[in-house]
Design a protein around this motif. Structure first.
Motif, PDB file in Angstrom:
ATOM      1  N   ILE A   1      -2.222  -9.655   8.618  1.00 25.05           N
ATOM      2  CA  ILE A   1      -3.528 -10.198   8.220  1.00 25.05           C
ATOM      3  C   ILE A   1      -3.992  -9.455   6.954  1.00 25.05           C
ATOM      4  O   ILE A   1      -3.634  -8.297   6.748  1.00 25.05           O
ATOM      5  CB  ILE A   1      -4.596 -10.060   9.347  1.00 25.05           C
ATOM      6  CG1 ILE A   1      -4.770  -8.599   9.773  1.00 25.05           C
ATOM      7  CG2 ILE A   1      -4.262 -10.933  10.530  1.00 25.05           C
ATOM      8  CD1 ILE A   1      -5.997  -8.361  10.629  1.00 25.05           C
ATOM      9  N   PRO A   2      -4.798 -10.109   6.092  1.00 25.96           N
ATOM     10  CA  PRO A   2      -5.189  -9.519   4.800  1.00 25.96           C
ATOM     11  C   PRO A   2      -5.744  -8.097   4.926  1.00 25.96           C
ATOM     12  O   PRO A   2      -5.443  -7.241   4.099  1.00 25.96           O
ATOM     13  CB  PRO A   2      -6.268 -10.472   4.292  1.00 25.96           C
ATOM     14  CG  PRO A   2      -5.976 -11.780   4.946  1.00 25.96           C
ATOM     15  CD  PRO A   2      -5.342 -11.470   6.268  1.00 25.96           C
ATOM     16  N   GLU A   3      -6.545  -7.853   5.978  1.00 24.45           N
ATOM     17  CA  GLU A   3      -7.148  -6.521   6.155  1.00 24.45           C
ATOM     18  C   GLU A   3      -6.060  -5.439   6.225  1.00 24.45           C
ATOM     19  O   GLU A   3      -6.146  -4.402   5.577  1.00 24.45           O
ATOM     20  CB  GLU A   3      -8.000  -6.511   7.428  1.00 24.45           C
ATOM     21  CG  GLU A   3      -8.795  -5.229   7.591  1.00 24.45           C
ATOM     22  CD  GLU A   3      -9.349  -5.058   9.014  1.00 24.45           C
ATOM     23  OE1 GLU A   3      -9.639  -3.918   9.392  1.00 24.45           O
ATOM     24  OE2 GLU A   3      -9.456  -6.081   9.736  1.00 24.45           O
ATOM     25  N   TYR A   4      -5.011  -5.731   7.007  1.00 30.05           N
ATOM     26  CA  TYR A   4      -3.926  -4.748   7.169  1.00 30.05           C
ATOM     27  C   TYR A   4      -3.106  -4.624   5.891  1.00 30.05           C
ATOM     28  O   TYR A   4      -2.636  -3.557   5.525  1.00 30.05           O
ATOM     29  CB  TYR A   4      -3.024  -5.131   8.348  1.00 30.05           C
ATOM     30  CG  TYR A   4      -3.665  -4.885   9.699  1.00 30.05           C
ATOM     31  CD1 TYR A   4      -4.865  -4.160   9.791  1.00 30.05           C
ATOM     32  CD2 TYR A   4      -3.093  -5.359  10.879  1.00 30.05           C
ATOM     33  CE1 TYR A   4      -5.464  -3.929  11.017  1.00 30.05           C
ATOM     34  CE2 TYR A   4      -3.686  -5.123  12.115  1.00 30.05           C
ATOM     35  CZ  TYR A   4      -4.873  -4.415  12.185  1.00 30.05           C
ATOM     36  OH  TYR A   4      -5.463  -4.175  13.391  1.00 30.05           O
ATOM     37  N   ARG A   5      -2.942  -5.787   5.219  1.00 29.62           N
ATOM     38  CA  ARG A   5      -2.176  -5.754   3.983  1.00 29.62           C
ATOM     39  C   ARG A   5      -2.868  -4.839   2.955  1.00 29.62           C
ATOM     40  O   ARG A   5      -2.235  -4.057   2.276  1.00 29.62           O
ATOM     41  CB  ARG A   5      -2.038  -7.170   3.409  1.00 29.62           C
ATOM     42  CG  ARG A   5      -0.618  -7.463   2.934  1.00 29.62           C
ATOM     43  CD  ARG A   5      -0.457  -8.904   2.491  1.00 29.62           C
ATOM     44  NE  ARG A   5      -0.800  -9.840   3.561  1.00 29.62           N
ATOM     45  CZ  ARG A   5      -1.037 -11.136   3.343  1.00 29.62           C
ATOM     46  NH1 ARG A   5      -0.991 -11.641   2.139  1.00 29.62           N
ATOM     47  NH2 ARG A   5      -1.334 -11.941   4.343  1.00 29.62           N
ATOM     48  N   SER A   6      -4.193  -4.959   2.883  1.00 30.83           N
ATOM     49  CA  SER A   6      -4.924  -4.139   1.906  1.00 30.83           C
ATOM     50  C   SER A   6      -4.851  -2.652   2.263  1.00 30.83           C
ATOM     51  O   SER A   6      -4.861  -1.797   1.392  1.00 30.83           O
ATOM     52  CB  SER A   6      -6.369  -4.615   1.774  1.00 30.83           C
ATOM     53  OG  SER A   6      -7.106  -4.244   2.912  1.00 30.83           O
ATOM     54  N   ILE A   7      -4.754  -2.350   3.561  1.00 35.35           N
ATOM     55  CA  ILE A   7      -4.604  -0.935   3.958  1.00 35.35           C
ATOM     56  C   ILE A   7      -3.296  -0.381   3.371  1.00 35.35           C
ATOM     57  O   ILE A   7      -3.262   0.716   2.812  1.00 35.35           O
ATOM     58  CB  ILE A   7      -4.619  -0.766   5.501  1.00 35.35           C
ATOM     59  CG1 ILE A   7      -6.021  -1.056   6.046  1.00 35.35           C
ATOM     60  CG2 ILE A   7      -4.176   0.650   5.902  1.00 35.35           C
ATOM     61  CD1 ILE A   7      -6.156  -0.931   7.545  1.00 35.35           C
ATOM     62  N   LEU A   8      -2.240  -1.161   3.469  1.00 34.02           N
ATOM     63  CA  LEU A   8      -0.953  -0.712   2.921  1.00 34.02           C
ATOM     64  C   LEU A   8      -1.019  -0.579   1.400  1.00 34.02           C
ATOM     65  O   LEU A   8      -0.467   0.356   0.828  1.00 34.02           O
ATOM     66  CB  LEU A   8       0.153  -1.691   3.309  1.00 34.02           C
ATOM     67  CG  LEU A   8       0.781  -1.458   4.689  1.00 34.02           C
ATOM     68  CD1 LEU A   8       1.726  -2.592   5.045  1.00 34.02           C
ATOM     69  CD2 LEU A   8       1.522  -0.131   4.741  1.00 34.02           C
ATOM     70  N   GLU A   9      -1.699  -1.534   0.762  1.00 35.33           N
ATOM     71  CA  GLU A   9      -1.796  -1.476  -0.695  1.00 35.33           C
ATOM     72  C   GLU A   9      -2.581  -0.247  -1.156  1.00 35.33           C
ATOM     73  O   GLU A   9      -2.285   0.345  -2.184  1.00 35.33           O
ATOM     74  CB  GLU A   9      -2.459  -2.759  -1.235  1.00 35.33           C
ATOM     75  CG  GLU A   9      -1.483  -3.929  -1.314  1.00 35.33           C
ATOM     76  CD  GLU A   9      -2.185  -5.278  -1.278  1.00 35.33           C
ATOM     77  OE1 GLU A   9      -3.390  -5.342  -1.570  1.00 35.33           O
ATOM     78  OE2 GLU A   9      -1.502  -6.276  -0.947  1.00 35.33           O
ATOM     79  N   GLU A  10      -3.586   0.127  -0.360  1.00 36.97           N
ATOM     80  CA  GLU A  10      -4.430   1.260  -0.755  1.00 36.97           C
ATOM     81  C   GLU A  10      -3.952   2.576  -0.148  1.00 36.97           C
ATOM     82  O   GLU A  10      -4.676   3.572  -0.186  1.00 36.97           O
ATOM     83  CB  GLU A  10      -5.883   1.019  -0.305  1.00 36.97           C
ATOM     84  CG  GLU A  10      -6.567  -0.141  -0.994  1.00 36.97           C
ATOM     85  CD  GLU A  10      -7.818  -0.583  -0.230  1.00 36.97           C
ATOM     86  OE1 GLU A  10      -8.310   0.185   0.619  1.00 36.97           O
ATOM     87  OE2 GLU A  10      -8.295  -1.703  -0.480  1.00 36.97           O
ATOM     88  N   ALA A  11      -2.745   2.570   0.410  1.00 38.24           N
ATOM     89  CA  ALA A  11      -2.273   3.732   1.181  1.00 38.24           C
ATOM     90  C   ALA A  11      -2.477   5.059   0.451  1.00 38.24           C
ATOM     91  O   ALA A  11      -3.032   6.010   1.011  1.00 38.24           O
ATOM     92  CB  ALA A  11      -0.798   3.550   1.532  1.00 38.24           C
ATOM     93  N   GLU A  12      -2.057   5.092  -0.829  1.00 37.32           N
ATOM     94  CA  GLU A  12      -2.127   6.353  -1.571  1.00 37.32           C
ATOM     95  C   GLU A  12      -3.574   6.827  -1.702  1.00 37.32           C
ATOM     96  O   GLU A  12      -3.902   7.978  -1.426  1.00 37.32           O
ATOM     97  CB  GLU A  12      -1.532   6.164  -2.971  1.00 37.32           C
ATOM     98  CG  GLU A  12      -0.340   7.069  -3.225  1.00 37.32           C
ATOM     99  CD  GLU A  12       0.281   6.775  -4.578  1.00 37.32           C
ATOM    100  OE1 GLU A  12      -0.232   7.317  -5.577  1.00 37.32           O
ATOM    101  OE2 GLU A  12       1.240   5.993  -4.628  1.00 37.32           O
ATOM    102  N   GLU A  13      -4.443   5.899  -2.121  1.00 39.47           N
ATOM    103  CA  GLU A  13      -5.874   6.208  -2.275  1.00 39.47           C
ATOM    104  C   GLU A  13      -6.458   6.740  -0.972  1.00 39.47           C
ATOM    105  O   GLU A  13      -7.174   7.728  -0.952  1.00 39.47           O
ATOM    106  CB  GLU A  13      -6.649   4.953  -2.695  1.00 39.47           C
ATOM    107  CG  GLU A  13      -6.584   4.664  -4.180  1.00 39.47           C
ATOM    108  CD  GLU A  13      -7.188   5.806  -5.016  1.00 39.47           C
ATOM    109  OE1 GLU A  13      -8.401   6.035  -4.899  1.00 39.47           O
ATOM    110  OE2 GLU A  13      -6.432   6.462  -5.763  1.00 39.47           O
TER     111      GLU A  13
END
Length: 716
Positions: A643-655
């Motif tokens: 789901i988009p929410e989880y996808r964005s967590i992965l994208e922002e992992a470093e931050e």
């Protein structure tokens, strides 16, 4: 040759203070300039450069520590007379080194700030400002807080004398004669003032300021009121500003702004098309940059930026842009002249090392004989202990003229140490849980070779007050150590502010008794940071504070025999009540303390905490999910199924990880403050609710704002 330094005084290191180096104007046929520098041993040294070698011009005898060095002379002529402030005296030298002035001001405090304009001399010593003309008293002003710097708008342009003071209480004060014309608030304690473009700009009224927390700004000091032109925040969390200069180092016909910071950063800003300047170049020196000036020292036709640093290094830097188009962050290069120096310095160093070995053997032999005299070397420490507004932590910076070997920290109250990225030291913390002897923290920092500056971050807890001690041992033989002390105040997270929101629900603590203005002021100094030690002038005074962690506020108004302390945070009032009662009992003073509690304020404070708590919980939750999500991603080969929410967590992992590492203790700190709020609310009602704390923590575990407020309301 890497970073090239040139040391003017090879036989010994000379520590320098802020704003103590200048370049003399070029004279005669020669286009190159001489460097003149004053040091903490009271010596003024002047030298030029010839074929990469330092050629001495003159050197004065030692004396009291030089706090400032300025150039002067008759108006509209080359400013080539050298003036230094040392102790309470101002001395003047010609460019050849002949002393022509020794003016003892008879000030009780040492001179800290100095400005010279023609025959006018402007001085700041602690809280006192003085203006002299031809060494005769003209004007006097007593400032509300310590004066860090002073200047006067250019008389040639404005035909009137307008002194400007930079004061520690985050205020720039503008004077007329002995009176305050007006004052303006600046975003941090201003440490340095300088005329824009070196002349106050077109109007002659433009003044640049730099603050101890690394911000810079430009204000126009007009006759009626000040106009803020621009300001630059310290986004990169760099050091405080110690010195500034305007100089056209890029050769584009416009003067750039050159900034020296206390963490060794040298920055060049230029004004391309923007209203405010843009960072173009930067260069990292290993010590705080105490003075900076653009000019031509090494070789005709080659402009450079000359810096002096804390332990007396003088270096020259030129800009050689590597790629024109990339602009920002281009390096500054050491000049070739300086580069050649390194070889001859290296040979000297090798000879020195051999000499040191002989000397050490001699010392060892003599110290074992019965007639031995042990000479313990003294060394200078430059330290700074300040509260950072953005994360409510203290930063302790220690800078030593020799390389640091170890720093031992000891504290008699619980504090937390946080990681600092710039810090490469190896830390070992002793577990003090089992030690009942008043040590809450014992930690040793072992520095890497050649570290002269150490930066530490400390988290304190309001209500727990005591002393932090730093034992500093440099890498010198024989071993020697100095101890520095820092007070952790009861309301340690409070910072002075100038205004206050009158519409908040406030709790009031009223203080009555047979005490003097000076006594009650000393209690406020004991409880809160950033209050001037000196008792304020007048009958009564008000100070405003903001809690840097929660944004709650505190207003203190007091006079002889009475004091009023108002805060929207009940815990702040509770801490004040405890500390004042304890101190009064200790000193056998009869104090009447009464508290007027506003119930509404508790929920108001909980609402202030809410967004911070929600953010931290969200962050913790996301970081917890990361591992599982990464595993899924590896298993599936892509993230399309998430789901988009989880996808964005992965994208922002470093931050996310970076943010989480930055604030490992934020949740615990927030829980602690909510718990204190809970206990304090009922303490004022005469109820002890400590047994209900586990229940409170359970509610916080599955946090819901309504449930928390309901628990606070119903627990009675």
């Amino acid at each position: 040759g890497g970073k090239e330094k040139h040391r003017m005084d090879k036989e010994q290191e000379r520590v320098t203070s802020q704003k103590t180096m200048k370049l003399l104007p070029a004279s005669g046929r020669k286009a190159t300039q001489k460097v003149v520098i004053g040091d903490n041993d009271g010596v003024v040294t002047c030298f030029g450069m010839k074929k990469g070698e330092a050629v001495p011009v003159f050197k004065t005898l030692p004396g009291e520590k030089i706090a400032r060095l300025e150039l002067g002379g008759a108006l509209n002529t080359p400013q080539e007379k050298i003036f230094v402030a040392a102790g309470s005296e101002v001395r003047g030298f010609t460019k050849k080194g002949k002393q022509f002035l020794a003016f003892n001001t008879n000030l009780t405090e040492n001179i800290k700030a100095m400005h010279i304009s023609g025959s006018d001399l402007f001085l700041g010593a602690s809280y006192v400002y003085n203006h002299y003309c031809d060494c005769k008293d003209q004007h006097y002003y007593l400032s509300g807080d310590k004066i860090n710097d002073v200047l006067c708008l250019p008389v040639e342009k404005l035909s009137c004398i307008t002194p400007v003071l930079a004061c520690q209480d985050r205020v720039v004060r503008v004077l007329q004669g002995s009176d305050l014309l007006y004052e303006m608030e600046v975003p941090g304690p201003p440490t340095v003032l300088t005329l824009n473009n070196g002349n106050g700009g077109d109007s002659g009224e433009e003044v640049l300021f730099g603050t101890s927390d690394g911000k810079i700004g430009l204000v126009e000091i007009s006759g009626v009121s000040p106009v803020e032109k621009w300001k630059i925040e310290n986004e990169k969390k760099r050091g405080g500003i110690l010195c500034m200069d305007s100089f056209d180092i890029l050769g584009d016909g416009v003067k750039e702004l050159i900034i020296g910071r206390d963490d060794g950063m040298l920055e060049i800003y230029n004004f391309e098309y923007a209203k405010s300047p843009i960072l173009r170049y930067e260069y990292a020196l290993s010590e705080s940059v105490t003075s900076v000036q653009g000019g031509c020292v090494g070789k005709e036709g080659y402009d450079e930026i000359i810096t002096s640093t804390y332990s007396g290094w003088v270096s020259g830097l030129t800009t050689e842009p590597t790629h024109r188009e990339c602009g920002s962050g281009d390096g500054l290069k050491m000049t070739h002249e300086m580069q050649n120096k390194v070889l001859s310095l290296r040979n000297e160093l090798e000879q020195l090392q051999i000499k040191v070995l002989h000397e050490r053997e001699k010392y060892q032999q003599s110290s074992q004989s019965s007639t031995a005299v042990s000479a313990v070397p003294t060394f200078s420490i430059n330290d700074k202990f300040t509260l950072n507004r953005d994360d409510a932590s203290y930063s302790l910076v220690l800078e030593v003229q020799a390389a640091i070997d170890t720093v031992l920290l000891q504290c008699d109250v619980p504090i937390d140490l946080k990681d600092v990225d710039k810090n490469s030291a190896v830390v070992s913390v002793v577990d003090c849980e089992s030690e009942p002897n008043g040590n809450f923290l014992l930690a040793t920092y072992r520095c890497q070779v050649n570290t002269t500056r150490l930066e530490l971050k400390i988290l304190s807890i309001e209500g727990r007050y005591g002393t932090l001690q730093a034992y500093v041992t440099p890498r010198v033989q024989p071993k020697t150590c100095q101890v520095r002390q820092y007070q952790i105040k009861p309301l340690s997270l409070h910072q002075r502010t100038h205004c206050i929101d009158r519409d908040r629900p406030m709790n009031t603590l009223t203080l009555k008794g047979q005490f003097s203005f000076a006594e009650v002021h000393s209690w406020v100094v004991f409880c809160l940071p950033e209050v001037p030690d000196k008792t304020p002038v007048g009958e009564t005074v008000s100070f405003y504070f903001q809690n840097t962690f929660l944004d709650t506020q505190l207003e203190c108004t007091y006079r002889k025999g009475e004091g009023y302390f108002k805060s929207d945070n009940i815990s702040t009032i509770s801490i004040l009540k405890d500390v004042l009662s304890k101190e009064a009992t200790k000193r056998k003073i009869n104090l009447n303390i009464s508290c007027d509690i506003n119930e509404v304020s508790v929920n108001h404070t909980l609402k202030l905490i809410h967004p911070k708590l929600e953010y931290q919980l969200m962050l913790a939750k996301k970081v917890e999910l990361l591992d599982a999500l990464k595993e899924l991603q590896a298993h599936e080969g892509n993230t399309d199924f998430l789901i988009p929410e989880y996808r964005s967590i992965l994208e922002e992992a470093e931050e996310l990880l970076k943010e989480h590492k930055k604030q490992p203790t934020s949740l615990e700190r927030l829980y602690g403050m909510i718990t204190d709020l809970f206990i304090d609310k009922f303490k004022f009602k005469g109820t002890n609710v400590k047994t209900k704390v586990p229940l409170l923590l359970e509610i916080l575990g599955s946090y819901d704002q309504k449930a928390l407020i309901a628990f606070f309301d119903s627990a009675a």
